[in-house]
Scaffold this active site. Structure first.
Site, PDB file in Angstrom:
ATOM      1  CE  LYS A  51      12.989  13.441   2.487  1.00 47.37           C
ATOM      2  NZ  LYS A  51      13.175  14.212   1.155  1.00 47.37           N
ATOM      3  N   GLY A  52       7.390  10.363   5.012  1.00 53.11           N
ATOM      4  CA  GLY A  52       5.894  10.240   4.953  1.00 53.11           C
ATOM      5  C   GLY A  52       5.169  10.226   6.405  1.00 53.11           C
ATOM      6  CD  GLU A 107       5.842   2.662   6.565  1.00 53.13           C
ATOM      7  OE1 GLU A 107       5.445   3.940   6.403  1.00 53.13           O
ATOM      8  OE2 GLU A 107       6.547   2.259   6.105  1.00 53.13           O
ATOM      9  CG  ASP A 108       3.769   7.340   4.457  1.00 54.57           C
ATOM     10  OD1 ASP A 108       4.053   6.116   4.575  1.00 54.57           O
ATOM     11  OD2 ASP A 108       4.350   7.792   3.616  1.00 54.57           O
ATOM     12  CG  ASP A 111       1.169   0.908  -2.263  1.00 56.09           C
ATOM     13  OD1 ASP A 111      -0.138   0.581  -2.558  1.00 56.09           O
ATOM     14  OD2 ASP A 111       1.808   1.288  -3.416  1.00 56.09           O
ATOM     15  CE  LYS A 139      -2.216   3.450  -1.891  1.00 53.77           C
ATOM     16  NZ  LYS A 139      -1.659   3.945  -3.015  1.00 53.77           N
ATOM     17  CG  PHE A 160       0.248   7.897  -5.943  1.00 53.75           C
ATOM     18  CD1 PHE A 160       1.305   7.166  -5.503  1.00 53.75           C
ATOM     19  CD2 PHE A 160       0.573   9.455  -5.887  1.00 53.75           C
ATOM     20  CE1 PHE A 160       2.389   7.381  -4.943  1.00 53.75           C
ATOM     21  CE2 PHE A 160       1.896   9.605  -5.230  1.00 53.75           C
ATOM     22  CZ  PHE A 160       2.655   8.854  -4.762  1.00 53.75           C
ATOM     23  CB  VAL A 161      -3.348   9.298  -1.325  1.00 54.14           C
ATOM     24  CG1 VAL A 161      -4.853   8.571  -1.764  1.00 54.14           C
ATOM     25  CG2 VAL A 161      -2.653   8.337  -0.673  1.00 54.14           C
ATOM     26  CG  ASP A 167       6.624  12.095  -1.778  1.00 52.49           C
ATOM     27  OD1 ASP A 167       6.484  11.140  -1.153  1.00 52.49           O
ATOM     28  OD2 ASP A 167       7.208  12.503  -2.511  1.00 52.49           O
ATOM     29  NE  ARG A 173       7.852  14.398   1.656  1.00 53.84           N
ATOM     30  CZ  ARG A 173       8.071  13.286   1.652  1.00 53.84           C
ATOM     31  NH1 ARG A 173       7.129  12.404   2.139  1.00 53.84           N
ATOM     32  NH2 ARG A 173       9.005  12.693   0.664  1.00 53.84           N
TER      33      ARG A 173
HETATM   34  P1  IMP Z   1       4.809  -0.288  -0.122  1.00 53.65           P
HETATM   35  O1  IMP Z   1       6.618  -0.920   0.063  1.00 53.65           O
HETATM   36  O2  IMP Z   1       4.647  -0.681  -1.480  1.00 53.65           O
HETATM   37  O3  IMP Z   1       4.116  -0.944   0.848  1.00 53.65           O
HETATM   38  O4  IMP Z   1       5.031   1.360  -0.157  1.00 53.65           O
HETATM   39  C1  IMP Z   1       5.237   1.731   1.290  1.00 53.65           C
HETATM   40  C2  IMP Z   1       5.704   3.295   0.909  1.00 53.65           C
HETATM   41  O5  IMP Z   1       5.617   3.912  -0.409  1.00 53.65           O
HETATM   42  C3  IMP Z   1       5.014   4.241   2.149  1.00 53.65           C
HETATM   43  O6  IMP Z   1       5.714   4.536   3.153  1.00 53.65           O
HETATM   44  C4  IMP Z   1       5.267   5.460   1.008  1.00 53.65           C
HETATM   45  O7  IMP Z   1       6.280   6.209   1.378  1.00 53.65           O
HETATM   46  C5  IMP Z   1       5.088   5.282  -0.379  1.00 53.65           C
HETATM   47  N1  IMP Z   1       3.655   5.128  -0.811  1.00 53.65           N
HETATM   48  C6  IMP Z   1       3.075   4.161  -1.195  1.00 53.65           C
HETATM   49  N2  IMP Z   1       1.603   4.415  -1.682  1.00 53.65           N
HETATM   50  C7  IMP Z   1       1.788   5.792  -1.629  1.00 53.65           C
HETATM   51  C8  IMP Z   1       0.730   6.935  -2.239  1.00 53.65           C
HETATM   52  O8  IMP Z   1      -0.344   6.608  -2.502  1.00 53.65           O
HETATM   53  N3  IMP Z   1       1.100   8.181  -1.951  1.00 53.65           N
HETATM   54  C9  IMP Z   1       2.179   8.378  -1.513  1.00 53.65           C
HETATM   55  N4  IMP Z   1       3.170   7.516  -1.073  1.00 53.65           N
HETATM   56  C10 IMP Z   1       2.934   6.296  -1.155  1.00 53.65           C
END
Ligand code: IMP
Length: 192
Positions: A51-52, A107-108, A111, A139, A160-161, A167, A173
């Site tokens: 959803k992000g 993508e939002d 991470d 990040k 964490f943002v 969210d 959101r």
């Molecule tokens: P990854 O798989 O660790 O790269 O995480 C990707 C997903 O985790 C993103 O699409 C977000 O939905 C969520 N996410 C990662 N970091 C944050 C954050 O700081 N705030 C909110 N959602 C996050």
């Protein structure tokens, strides 16, 4: 709406990391980068990762000058907390085929990279003409797996943002900027 009318939600914010104006200006610049790459003939599909990324997609698409389509995919990688469950699942798949099409994953945030890695491997099996990635936030210090990212809005520190589509426990959101919540808000929540 005046944020002052929602005092309880905005009181949870410790600090603003990226303001509304900064987000707007950066998205205009990202759109210019994309306008220089794609043409009407490419007719790319922008795939919004729900959803992000819904707010980012909505603002980005309005600044693109080439013909394109949008589609949506919902991916779950986090539960109610702020740490990844490590499990990536498709909750909603694309409505259209991307066979032979140019794709832009929207993508939002990237991470650890696990979600994007999963998405890219999933798309590779669908035989697209090309795949590029646009992410509002990156990040890099948290990366556990290398993933290619073509368009980055902002590189942010390891915090964490929330807000602007992102969210915490499905809330915040609608906050119009990217912010960090007060530590006590996370402590009250349920970690997964
Ligand atoms: P990854 O798989 O660790 O790269 O995480 C990707 C997903 O985790 C993103 O699409 C977000 O939905 C969520 N996410 C990662 N970091 C944050 C954050 O700081 N705030 C909110 N959602 C996050």
């Amino acid at each position: 709406m005046d944020p002052q009318t929602l005092p309880s939600m905005f009181d949870d914010v410790e600090r603003v990391l990226v303001s509304e104006q900064e987000i707007h200006d950066r998205i205009v610049a990202l759109a210019e980068e994309m306008n220089a790459i794609y043409s009407d003939e490419d007719l790319p599909i922008l795939v919004c990762i729900l959803k992000g990324a819904f707010m980012f997609l909505a603002d980005l698409t309005r600044h693109l000058q080439f013909r394109h389509e949008v589609d949506f995919m919902e991916i779950s990688s986090y539960g109610a907390g702020t740490t990844s469950s490590g499990v990536v699942r498709i909750l909603l798949d694309l409505a259209s085929s991307v066979d032979g099409r140019h794709v832009v994953i929207v993508e939002d945030i990237v991470d650890t990279g696990h979600t994007l890695d999963y998405i890219l491997r999933n798309f590779a099996a669908r035989n697209p003409a090309s795949v590029r990635v646009a992410t509002l936030l990156n990040k890099p210090s948290r990366r556990e797996i290398e993933v290619p990212v073509d368009f980055v809005g902002f590189e942010i520190p390891n915090a964490f943002v929330m807000g602007y589509g992102l969210d915490y426990a499905e809330q915040y959101r609608n906050v119009p900027y990217i912010g960090v919540l007060k530590p006590e808000v996370y402590q009250e929540g349920t970690e997964d």
